[in-house]
Design an enzyme around this catalytic site. Structure first.
Site, short mmCIF file in Angstrom:
data_model
loop_
_atom_site.label_atom_id
_atom_site.label_comp_id
_atom_site.label_asym_id
_atom_site.label_seq_id
_atom_site.Cartn_x
_atom_site.Cartn_y
_atom_site.Cartn_z
N LYS A 86 -76.11 37.91 -73.89
CA LYS A 86 -75.24 38.87 -74.57
C LYS A 86 -75.18 40.22 -73.83
CE LYS A 86 -74.34 35.64 -77.34
NZ LYS A 86 -74.81 35.18 -78.63
C1 LIG Z 1 -75.01 33.93 -79.57
C2 LIG Z 1 -74.22 33.75 -80.81
C3 LIG Z 1 -74.83 33.70 -82.08
C4 LIG Z 1 -76.29 33.58 -82.30
O1 LIG Z 1 -77.05 34.55 -81.73
P1 LIG Z 1 -78.61 34.28 -81.51
O2 LIG Z 1 -79.17 35.63 -81.24
O3 LIG Z 1 -78.72 33.34 -80.34
O4 LIG Z 1 -79.16 33.68 -82.75
C5 LIG Z 1 -74.02 33.66 -83.20
N1 LIG Z 1 -72.68 33.63 -83.10
C6 LIG Z 1 -72.06 33.65 -81.91
C7 LIG Z 1 -70.57 33.65 -81.87
C8 LIG Z 1 -72.81 33.68 -80.73
O5 LIG Z 1 -72.18 33.65 -79.54
#
Ligand SMILES: *Cc1c(COP(=O)(O)O)cnc(C)c1O
Length: 389
Positions: A187
């Site tokens: 992210k």
């Molecule tokens: C990465 C992601 C999540 C989950 O995030 P985590 O921190 O890995 O639990 C939820 N929704 C979307 C759209 C994502 O890309």
């Protein structure tokens, strides 16, 4: 071609440097590894950045979504509206609280949740909606909040891609009832694993904070030094969703670099848009005038009618040219669990299904060099020309 081939430009690489390493070293030396001052510092920084009253640091974006649904009082018998075009977590958390996800289709232009389809799917049991700010492009929040307001539906935003994004000059994180950010390794801001729940509802924040650590009211580090520092009270059967300082400290460094990292993302996006302007088989993503796009992903779409090959083959050809590519996402309604449980056909959500077959995410991260992006451009042009119809 051997499976072990190293890519010339990988799909993703986190932007970490000596500052993060130093910060982790300091936490290790301090002797306090788990949740404490660094997690609180990150909470304050994120709250200030997005303009929300309360921020609760947690172990993942998924945990933040789960805690938000629970704090909103969503439970068995309830329905929660979720786009099909999202990651598994967005719908799994609805099951975690015993509710049922109701899928909706996406808008063709931005691939974000389609408000018209949302309006059609609202029923007596609809308790919440989870707009996903796909790729970092905010959803049409005015339309979504209007529909939600009329039917007393809570708005819980999946902003895993959207730190920092803005919609009509308001930061994502300050708009809905609650917003979940993810600090997963890929992210825009990462702690390796981690997340943040943002809300202006004090009761939601208090409950989420308590449930994030065993359902215990006042926590160890808050009691340190007190005569009764050993005492604790379990208020509810909670989870183990806390963010340790060892990871939070990485976030504190990353947030200082966020502005520069976003600038680099935008520069790379400009290069792509310019370089692909004359390339007929490729459709580039757009940012609507009312939004600031976080550009978490650069999701291009193939004009399959201009090509002799499928999207899958296009990706394979890019890989053979050393370029890593992703697909965001395989719509949830075509995955086995959802097909088997709810009997969905692929074409039940026609836009998500059609667009899925032609989307591909090109590498986009701040540590990409100009040569990296030039290599991506060259490979995309090469494959497009070679397989032009
Ligand atoms: C990465 C992601 C999540 C989950 O995030 P985590 O921190 O890995 O639990 C939820 N929704 C979307 C759209 C994502 O890309």
């Amino acid at each position: 071609m051997a499976a072990t081939t190293r890519l010339r430009v990988g799909f993703c690489r986190p932007s970490l440097g000596s500052e993060e390493l130093e910060a982790v070293g300091e936490v290790l030396s301090s002797g306090w590894l788990t949740t404490g001052a660094k997690a609180s510092e990150l909470e304050a920084e994120v709250a200030a950045l997005v303009g929300c009253r309360h921020a609760v640091a947690v172990s993942s974006g998924t945990a933040a979504l789960h805690l938000a649904l629970e704090a909103a009082g969503v439970s068995s018998g309830d329905e929660v509206v979720v786009p099909s075009m999202t990651f598994a977590a967005t719908a799994a958390v609805v099951h975690h609280v015993g509710a049922r996800p109701i899928f909706v289709d996406t808008e063709r232009e931005t691939l974000t949740l389609d408000p018209e389809d949302f309006a059609r799917k609202v029923g007596n049991s609809t308790r919440a909606v989870i707009p996903v700010h796909y790729a970092g492009h905010p959803c049409d929040m005015d339309a979504i909040r209007h529909i939600a307001g009329q039917a007393d539906i809570r708005v819980i935003e999946d902003a895993a891609h959207a730190l920092p994004s803005r919609y009509r000059s308001r930061s994502i994180g300050s708009i809905g009832d609650a917003t979940a950010f993810s600090f997963y390794a890929t992210k825009n801001l990462t702690t390796g694993e981690g997340g943040m729940l943002c809300t202006d509802h004090e009761r939601w924040a208090t409950q989420a904070r308590m449930m994030s650590l065993h359902g215990i009211g006042r926590r160890t580090w808050e009691r340190e030094g007190d005569d009764d520092a050993w005492a604790y009270e379990v208020e509810a059967p909670g989870y183990k969703y806390n963010l340790p300082d060892l990871l939070a400290t990485i976030g504190v460094v990353q947030i200082r670099k966020l502005h520069a990292m976003q600038e680099r993302r935008r520069a790379l996006v400009s290069r792509y848009l310019e370089a692909f302007a004359g390339l007929e088989p490729l459709e580039c993503p757009v940012a609507r005038p009312e939004v600031d796009h976080a550009w978490h992903l650069f999701v291009a779409r193939l004009r399959l009618e201009c090509l002799t090959i499928s999207r899958d083959r296009f990706i394979k050809e890019l890989k053979e040219r050393g370029i890593g590519v992703g697909v965001h996402f395989i719509p949830l309604h075509v995955h086995r669990y959802y097909r088997d449980t709810y009997g969905y056909q692929a074409t039940d959500f026609p836009v998500a299904w059609e667009e899925y077959q032609r989307i591909l995410s090109l590498p986009l991260y701040p540590s990409m060099s100009d040569q990296d992006s030039a290599a991506v451009v060259e490979a995309v042009w090469d494959v497009s020309s070679r397989f032009k119809r």
